[in-house]
Write an enzyme that holds these catalytic residues in place. Structure first.
Site, PDB file in Angstrom:
ATOM      1  N   ASP A  81      47.423  50.402  32.407  1.00  0.00           N
ATOM      2  CA  ASP A  81      46.254  49.605  32.035  1.00  0.00           C
ATOM      3  C   ASP A  81      46.233  49.440  30.526  1.00  0.00           C
ATOM      4  O   ASP A  81      46.256  50.430  29.782  1.00  0.00           O
ATOM      5  CB  ASP A  81      44.982  50.314  32.515  1.00  0.00           C
ATOM      6  CG  ASP A  81      43.783  49.387  32.574  1.00  0.00           C
ATOM      7  OD1 ASP A  81      43.917  48.206  32.208  1.00  0.00           O
ATOM      8  OD2 ASP A  81      42.703  49.853  32.980  1.00  0.00           O
ATOM      9  N   ASP A 102      45.833  42.536  32.693  1.00  0.00           N
ATOM     10  CA  ASP A 102      46.069  43.690  31.830  1.00  0.00           C
ATOM     11  C   ASP A 102      46.310  44.997  32.580  1.00  0.00           C
ATOM     12  O   ASP A 102      46.278  46.064  31.965  1.00  0.00           O
ATOM     13  CB  ASP A 102      44.905  43.871  30.857  1.00  0.00           C
ATOM     14  CG  ASP A 102      43.584  44.165  31.552  1.00  0.00           C
ATOM     15  OD1 ASP A 102      43.494  43.918  32.765  1.00  0.00           O
ATOM     16  OD2 ASP A 102      42.661  44.630  30.876  1.00  0.00           O
ATOM     17  N   GLU A 103      46.572  44.954  33.879  1.00  0.00           N
ATOM     18  CA  GLU A 103      46.842  46.200  34.600  1.00  0.00           C
ATOM     19  C   GLU A 103      47.721  45.926  35.809  1.00  0.00           C
ATOM     20  O   GLU A 103      47.727  44.825  36.370  1.00  0.00           O
ATOM     21  CB  GLU A 103      45.551  46.896  35.028  1.00  0.00           C
ATOM     22  CG  GLU A 103      44.697  46.102  35.979  1.00  0.00           C
ATOM     23  CD  GLU A 103      43.479  46.867  36.465  1.00  0.00           C
ATOM     24  OE1 GLU A 103      43.596  48.078  36.743  1.00  0.00           O
ATOM     25  OE2 GLU A 103      42.402  46.238  36.583  1.00  0.00           O
TER      26      GLU A 103
END
Length: 418
Positions: A27, A121-122
């Site tokens: 993350d 983003d993860e």
């Protein structure tokens, strides 16, 4: 666990035991803010709010410096500024975030083909099959963190565990810029003291219902009678929480990146009372959703709307269609029907339309006639015109020369949601 601002952070030693692990949850740390700092180093160390500067919008993201004042994503910018008056407001640059996301995901895929992105983003990674090439899961996590920092210039946090649920919890606790490893044999000990709100799938309402019955930790979920949990959250979620509380999570890393929903929403500069205007806005948003469905060659089986009132109370409604569609008129009519079912008549701050339960276009059999044939032909012509001349060149007649919606909205701000 981590508190969103980096306090309560827990990380593992370099030689942490990763026996029995195979799943990484990676993350990025305050991703939007980190990209803004990457592009403008003068922002480093400042409390940043990513959002529109007019105070009517909501916070898209915030730097850790701002989070320590209590600023959170989805909070009204006006409230965030009251909490942190010194914050610097930076408008979001979503195309740039997508660009950096592609760099990060390429790094993940250079280690293993088993990558499941959850958002820009993860992602989850299954590294069991690449251990001979790269080393143990904890070693792979450290290599990924180093490459993201060296090649992209931002930091990430990684949870290493035997299951997706525990890996995701671990990455949250290790933020920012950390790594937490939970060996398989330590799973139950790790889970026991975690707050019930940290469990994947437990939202605010479910958490409140559980806490009202004295169920505050994962250990409490394990120990409580099943009937008590069911009364709090219902039988389906109760059964799922019981499994997760025991450390059981059979979900594998899924590399099929199927878009589960497509939506658009709009926040108005002024609260809107004019229901005819709001109905027109729902149709306009439905047209945008339908255009994206057609570009992606998807159809929707369910239409959902979101209505946020001036007091920030938000209502959602959804409707399953008789036949899947990618026709804006049909989606808009369903959205308007759902809107009419809402009795509340207070001023509206935000409206949204979302297509859910997507499936590939053309997957069903056609009947003897097609009720949407005319609209499908019209919207197909619109798609061709937009492709040739741009989106600003064509619009429904009812959207031209709209009033201000208090009356209507002045310069509504539209947001695409992926």
């Amino acid at each position: 666990m981590g508190h969103g601002d980096g306090s309560g952070r827990i990380v593992s030693a370099i030689d942490a035991d990763d026996t029995g692990t195979r799943i990484l949850h990676v993350d990025m740390d305050a991703f939007y803010a980190a990209v803004e700092v990457l592009d403008d180093p003068s922002l480093r160390g400042l409390p940043l709010i990513i959002g529109a500067p007019d105070g009517r919008s909501v916070v898209s993201s915030a730097s850790y410096e701002a989070r320590r004042y209590g600023v959170r994503a989805a909070m009204p910018v006006s409230q965030a500024l009251r909490l942190c008056p010194s914050a610097r407001i930076v408008p979001p640059h979503f195309h740039r975030y997508q660009e950096v996301s592609r760099q990060v995901m390429a790094i993940f895929e250079s280690f293993t083909p088993l990558v499941e992105p959850l958002s820009v983003d993860e992602a989850f990674l299954d590294v069991q099959g690449v251990r001979r090439l790269w080393g143990s899961p904890a070693r792979i996590a450290e290599l990924i963190r180093a490459r993201v920092l060296d090649e992209v210039g931002i930091t990430c946090s990684v949870g290493v565990a035997a299951t997706k649920h525990v890996a995701k919890m671990a990455s949250t606790i290790s933020k920012p810029d950390g790594m937490l490893v939970v060996a398989a044999k330590d799973t139950l000990d790790f889970l026991s003291s975690r707050p019930v709100r940290a469990m994947w799938g437990v939202g605010p309402k479910a958490a409140e219902a559980l806490e009202a019955r004295g169920i505050r930790t994962v250990r409490d979920v394990r120990d409580a009678p099943r009937e008590m949990i069911e009364r709090a959250v219902g039988p389906a979620l109760s059964a799922r929480l019981a499994q997760l509380a025991r450390g059981e999570d059979a979900r594998v890393v899924d590399t099929e990146r199927v878009e589960k929903s497509i939506g658009h929403e709009e926040t108005f500069d002024a609260d809107i009372l004019d229901r005819s205007f709001l109905r027109a806005e729902l149709l306009r948003l439905a047209d945008r959703v339908a255009a994206r469905l057609r570009r992606a060659e998807w159809e929707t089986s369910t239409v959902a709307i979101k209505i946020r009132f001036d007091d920030f109370r938000t209502l959602s409604r959804s409707q399953t269609l008789s036949e899947p569609t990618a026709v804006g008129q049909r989606i808009g009519e369903a959205a308007q029907s759902l809107f009419e079912q809402i009795d509340r008549r207070d001023p509206v701050r935000l409206v949204g339309v979302r297509a859910e339960n997507l499936r590939p276009a053309g997957g069903g059999a056609l009947g003897l006639w097609d009720d949407d044939e005319d609209w499908r032909r019209v919207e197909g012509a619109v798609d061709e015109a937009v492709a040739r001349f741009g989106a600003a060149t064509i619009s429904r007649a009812r959207h031209i020369g709209r009033g201000d919606g208090r009356g209507a909205a002045q310069h509504p701000k539209a947001h695409g949601l992926d």
